[in-house]
Scaffold this active site. Structure first.
Site, PDB file in Angstrom:
ATOM      1  N   GLN A   1      11.753   1.012   5.733  1.00 18.49           N
ATOM      2  CA  GLN A   1      10.333   0.977   6.057  1.00 18.49           C
ATOM      3  C   GLN A   1       9.709  -0.176   5.291  1.00 18.49           C
ATOM      4  OE1 GLN A   1       8.224   3.664   8.066  1.00 18.49           O
ATOM      5  NE2 GLN A   1      10.133   2.888   8.895  1.00 18.49           N
TER       6      GLN A   1
ATOM      7  N   PHE B   1       8.271   3.872  12.512  1.00 17.66           N
ATOM      8  CA  PHE B   1       8.494   4.772  11.383  1.00 17.66           C
ATOM      9  C   PHE B   1       9.987   5.042  11.225  1.00 17.66           C
ATOM     10  CE2 PHE B   1       4.297   7.143  10.229  1.00 17.66           C
ATOM     11  CZ  PHE B   1       3.656   5.930  10.044  1.00 17.66           C
ATOM     12  N   SER B   2      10.290   5.934  10.295  1.00 15.19           N
ATOM     13  CA  SER B   2      11.682   6.134   9.883  1.00 15.19           C
ATOM     14  C   SER B   2      12.595   6.657  10.974  1.00 15.19           C
ATOM     15  CB  SER B   2      11.731   7.070   8.686  1.00 15.19           C
ATOM     16  OG  SER B   2      11.242   6.389   7.568  1.00 15.19           O
TER      17      SER B   2
ATOM     18  N   GLU C   1       9.550  16.181   6.183  1.00 10.47           N
ATOM     19  CA  GLU C   1       9.921  14.787   6.505  1.00 10.47           C
ATOM     20  C   GLU C   1      11.410  14.453   6.316  1.00 10.47           C
ATOM     21  OE1 GLU C   1       7.344  12.342   3.975  1.00 10.47           O
ATOM     22  OE2 GLU C   1       5.889  12.261   5.594  1.00 10.47           O
TER      23      GLU C   1
ATOM     24  N   TRP D   1       6.028  -4.439   0.847  1.00 15.05           N
ATOM     25  CA  TRP D   1       6.266  -3.048   0.442  1.00 15.05           C
ATOM     26  C   TRP D   1       7.492  -2.482   1.145  1.00 15.05           C
ATOM     27  CZ3 TRP D   1       4.276   1.435  -1.907  1.00 15.05           C
ATOM     28  CH2 TRP D   1       4.602   2.649  -1.290  1.00 15.05           C
TER      29      TRP D   1
ATOM     30  N   ASN E   1       9.310   1.544   1.802  1.00 15.38           N
ATOM     31  CA  ASN E   1       9.525   2.943   1.433  1.00 15.38           C
ATOM     32  C   ASN E   1      10.889   3.381   1.933  1.00 15.38           C
ATOM     33  OD1 ASN E   1       7.286   2.839   3.607  1.00 15.38           O
ATOM     34  ND2 ASN E   1       7.869   4.934   3.868  1.00 15.38           N
ATOM     35  N   ASP E   2      10.971   4.314   2.847  1.00  7.17           N
ATOM     36  CA  ASP E   2      12.254   4.953   3.160  1.00  7.17           C
ATOM     37  C   ASP E   2      13.371   3.988   3.569  1.00  7.17           C
ATOM     38  OD1 ASP E   2      10.176   6.733   3.243  1.00  7.17           O
ATOM     39  OD2 ASP E   2      10.576   7.446   5.276  1.00  7.17           O
TER      40      ASP E   2
ATOM     41  N   TRP F   1       1.649   0.159   1.419  1.00  7.82           N
ATOM     42  CA  TRP F   1       2.172   0.700   2.672  1.00  7.82           C
ATOM     43  C   TRP F   1       1.338   0.192   3.857  1.00  7.82           C
ATOM     44  CZ3 TRP F   1       0.505   3.686   6.720  1.00  7.82           C
ATOM     45  CH2 TRP F   1       1.487   4.312   7.488  1.00  7.82           C
TER      46      TRP F   1
ATOM     47  N   ARG G   1       8.530  13.249  13.650  1.00 10.48           N
ATOM     48  CA  ARG G   1       9.093  11.944  13.262  1.00 10.48           C
ATOM     49  C   ARG G   1      10.435  12.045  12.541  1.00 10.48           C
ATOM     50  NH1 ARG G   1       4.816  13.204  10.006  1.00 10.48           N
ATOM     51  NH2 ARG G   1       5.085  13.173   7.742  1.00 10.48           N
TER      52      ARG G   1
HETATM   53  C1  FRU Z   1       8.428   9.367   4.440  1.00 11.88           C
HETATM   54  C2  FRU Z   1       7.591   8.932   5.618  1.00 11.88           C
HETATM   55  C3  FRU Z   1       8.233   9.295   6.920  1.00 11.88           C
HETATM   56  C4  FRU Z   1       7.670   8.299   7.870  1.00 11.88           C
HETATM   57  C5  FRU Z   1       7.596   7.081   7.009  1.00 11.88           C
HETATM   58  C6  FRU Z   1       6.463   6.178   7.320  1.00 11.88           C
HETATM   59  O1  FRU Z   1       8.206   8.613   3.309  1.00 11.88           O
HETATM   60  O2  FRU Z   1       6.307   9.480   5.521  1.00 11.88           O
HETATM   61  O3  FRU Z   1       8.028  10.622   7.289  1.00 11.88           O
HETATM   62  O4  FRU Z   1       8.473   8.101   8.976  1.00 11.88           O
HETATM   63  O5  FRU Z   1       7.478   7.520   5.693  1.00 11.88           O
HETATM   64  O6  FRU Z   1       6.540   5.018   6.581  1.00 11.88           O
END
Ligand code: FRU
Length: 719
Positions: free
Chosen positions: A309, A349-350, A467, A290, A292-293, A317, A421
């Site tokens: 991520q 995390f990000s 975020e 997976w 994400n960011d 996730w 974060r």
């Molecule tokens: C945004 C988020 C961030 C966090 C990350 C965790 O999509 O929720 O705030 O750092 O993803 O994967």
């Protein structure tokens, strides 16, 4: 002779006996609670209801992990109700009792007990005592050989009211073995990869890789008990030649997944890498798992670095790790492998990355400038970091991002509030200091400064977005004398405003940026050389397909500009020009006047397109393009561009609508009127549906210019 026969017979008998004793006796089911009532079991009080529950009860969090359709659930009447459920006596004939348990963890008050002569001799409870937690049932067992051949009873107790004042249980079985146990394996590292089998929705297992007592990796994985959906991999390169231990707990006796984990030179399933049916062909997606960011977007010495991520071990996730890829042209990416792994302070995390040009942090060793990444430690999101909070940390690389060292003084910014974060770093030249914008929960951003990236001072805070903050300056209409600072959050909504290095002052209300359904948590590249000067953004493209060994992607990189509009300066987004390197066959269509009809664009193939269209509005009420089954429609009366359930306000520009469309396997990115409207859409492209069609309904529209470029894949065969 008789003796010989006797010896032979004895031998055969012994062999039979040996084989027999090595083989486990069949399990003896005690109770699976699949009936509507409790049968011979006796229920007192109200908490256990009149029979086993069909899963979750009203007002209860989702109950899962039980077998079949029903289970014992003492949440009848909520946490306030109490009761006792007792089995009839039965004889113990195996050394283990296995069962599933969940719910409250209040000792005997929320328990399953084994009664011998009416007294509890073994008890088990659920895991939860505080608000939060999960209703998932998990296997447990008792070793009961001392009561072999004795009559015993099972008893479930719910004497607790208030939080987690209930107990869940299911599937009691007598057995020769525990159903779940801890497993270890020695791994002599000789090959590049450890391949691990994944089955989506299989129960999650915690797996650890250790060297001696030192924990190297810890992650949660839906380990395939049998046939996997796909394989994920762990890069063993850093451990070559060492003997490591692979560990997991709660592995069911019939789960083949742990044994199936294998070392290999190749990624399992790698033969079809990047050629899978739903693999984006010119958008970055991770080889496995997976994403994400986007994280740590930074340019250094001819390379664009994209961290992200990453869950390396599953389709969903989890296990947040920084994946890493590089590109020389923002189009062709090379996945380098994970750069930052979870540890005892949390999962990763990000965050962002910068080039420390002036070696302010003192990490530089040779001539190579240091890349510094700032990230969030999400404490308490893995077992390793139990009890830790969310903090901010840094890591650096002296070898062009190839290897990373976490700073020994981490965290550099302690916990402030909740899930604080997503640190975004920028160098503020006028103040000669670093700035970190940090999401502080409840739509607040904090601004911190530092001269060495290691010690941070809090400067200000503002109510703004949710975020993933981003902060940068852009000229208005290419005019470097008028500049605005843009501040945005994960949705892309932004402020224009002023920033003095310590405090951000918005010009007005938040402005919408993207109108699509597959945009989130974008970031822009740091350290793009001034001679290029572009502000290039990559967003998480929220789109995926359940049958793939990967999930989600990155949206195509866009250049951001700030341009004057009738409503003031607004952000425009436009795909980076480098996409032209993928252009193949060009189809230029003659002017088409459509009156209440549609027309298929002939001879176009492949499903990967870069389309430019201009259509002049006649009397048509609706006009637009159907892209691989997805209609993109301009509604003249409403002055709206619509796609799926998304809508953007759009006015014809000198009587015409200008569209630019990027079409890939999982998405269609829409740019209207030079990027005034940016609408990235998730769209799963089926092999049978790669056609294009233009249409006008309820009147006329003229497609005065229409060019389709078929695109090549950005991935090389055999990669
Ligand atoms: C945004 C988020 C961030 C966090 C990350 C965790 O999509 O929720 O705030 O750092 O993803 O994967």
């Amino acid at each position: 002779m008789r003796n010989t026969i006797a010896i032979l017979l004895f031998g055969v008998l012994a062999a039979v006996l040996v084989t027999h004793s090595a083989k486990a006796n069949p399990d003896i089911p005690i109770e699976d609670f699949e009936k509507v009532d409790y049968g011979d079991w006796e229920a007192e009080g109200t908490a256990f209801g009149s029979g086993p529950a069909e899963g979750t009860l009203p007002d209860q969090m989702r109950v899962d992990g039980f077998r079949g359709k029903r289970l014992v659930n003492s949440y009848f009447g909520g946490d306030g109700a109490t009761g006792v459920l007792t089995s009839p006596p039965f004889k113990l004939e195996r050394p283990y009792i296995n069962f599933l348990i969940g719910g409250g963890g209040h000792g005997l008050n929320t328990s399953v007990a084994l009664l011998y002569e009416g007294k509890p001799v073994r008890i088990a409870t659920g895991p939860n005592t505080e608000p939060g937690g999960r209703e998932t049932l998990k296997w447990t067992h008792w070793e009961v050989s001392e009561f072999m051949d004795k009559e015993v009873q099972l008893q479930m107790n719910d004497q607790q009211t208030g939080t987690w004042g209930h107990i869940n249980a299911d599937h009691f079985v007598q057995s020769d073995q525990p159903y779940v146990s801890e497993k270890t394996r020695a791994i002599e590292v000789q090959h590049r990869y450890l391949n691990l089998p994944v089955k989506n929705d299989a129960p999650k297992k915690w797996v650890r890789l250790l060297e001696g007592d030192t924990l190297l990796r810890e992650f949660e994985i839906e380990l395939a008990p049998g046939e996997p959906d796909f394989w994920v991999f762990l890069d063993l390169t850093p451990f070559m030649g060492k003997t490591l231990t692979l560990w997991a707990d709660e592995i069911e006796h019939d789960n083949k997944g742990f044994e199936a984990i294998e070392q290999a030179e190749e990624i399992r399933g790698g033969e079809t890498m990047y050629r899978e049916q739903y693999r984006p062909q010119f958008h970055f997606s991770s080889k496995r798992g997976w994403n994400n960011d986007p994280n740590g977007l930074v340019y250094y010495k001819g390379e664009y670095h994209l961290f992200y991520q990453h869950n390396p071990y599953g389709w969903n996730w989890g296990n947040m790790t920084w994946g890493h890829a590089v590109s020389k042209d923002l189009v062709h990416w090379e996945e380098l492998g994970d750069a930052l792994h979870p540890d005892g302070l949390g999962t990763i995390f990000s965050g962002s990355a910068v080039v420390d040009e002036q070696n302010t942090a003192g990490f530089q060793q040779g001539d190579e400038k240091t890349l510094v990444a700032a990230y969030t430690y999400a404490g308490d999101t893995n077992r390793w970091s139990e009890g830790q909070k969310f903090t901010q940390a840094i890591a650096f690389s002296n070898d062009r991002g190839r290897t990373w060292t976490k700073y020994e003084g981490n965290p550099v910014l302690g916990h402030i509030v909740g899930g604080n974060r997503d640190p975004k770093l920028i160098w503020h030249e006028p103040s000669k200091h670093w700035v970190m914008v940090l999401y502080l929960d409840e739509h607040r951003m904090g601004i911190f400064t530092s001269t060495d990236l290691k010690s941070w001072e809090r400067q200000s805070e503002l109510e703004s977005f949710y975020e993933c903050p981003e902060l940068f300056q852009l000229p208005v209409d290419d005019n470097s004398d008028t500049r605005k600072w843009i501040l945005y959050g994960a949705s892309g909504e932004y402020f224009t405003g002023e920033f003095d290095g310590r405090t951000y002052t918005p010009d007005g209300d938040a402005l919408p940026f993207n109108y699509g359904n597959c945009f989130y948590a974008s970031q822009t590249f740091s350290d793009i050389p001034p001679e290029d000067g572009r502000r290039i953004q990559i967003a998480w493209g929220r789109t995926g397909h359940p049958d793939m060994p990967f999930n989600q992607m990155m949206n195509f990189p866009v250049e951001l500009t700030l341009r004057t509009t009738e409503s003031g300066p607004r952000l425009f987004a436009w795909p980076v020009h480098e996409i032209a390197s993928l252009h193949q066959k060009e189809h230029v269509f003659p002017v088409m006047e459509l009156a209440d009809t549609s027309r298929t664009l002939e001879n176009i193939a492949g499903g990967l397109y870069d389309i430019t269209a201009v259509f002049e509005m006649g009397s048509a009420e609706e006009s637009g393009i159907m892209v691989c089954g997805l209609p993109i429609t301009f509604y003249a009366k409403a002055g709206e561009l619509r796609c799926g359930d998304k809508t953007a306000p759009l006015k014809p520009d000198s009587g015409a609508i200008h569209l630019r469309l990027l079409v890939d396997r999982l998405s269609v990115e829409i740019f209207a009127n030079e990027g005034r409207v940016y609408m990235p859409m998730s769209h799963i492209q089926e092999e049978t549906d790669t056609g294009l069609e233009v249409f006008a309904k309820g009147g006329t529209a003229t497609f005065s210019s229409l060019t389709v470029h078929e695109l090549a894949s950005a991935w090389k065969t055999g990669e």
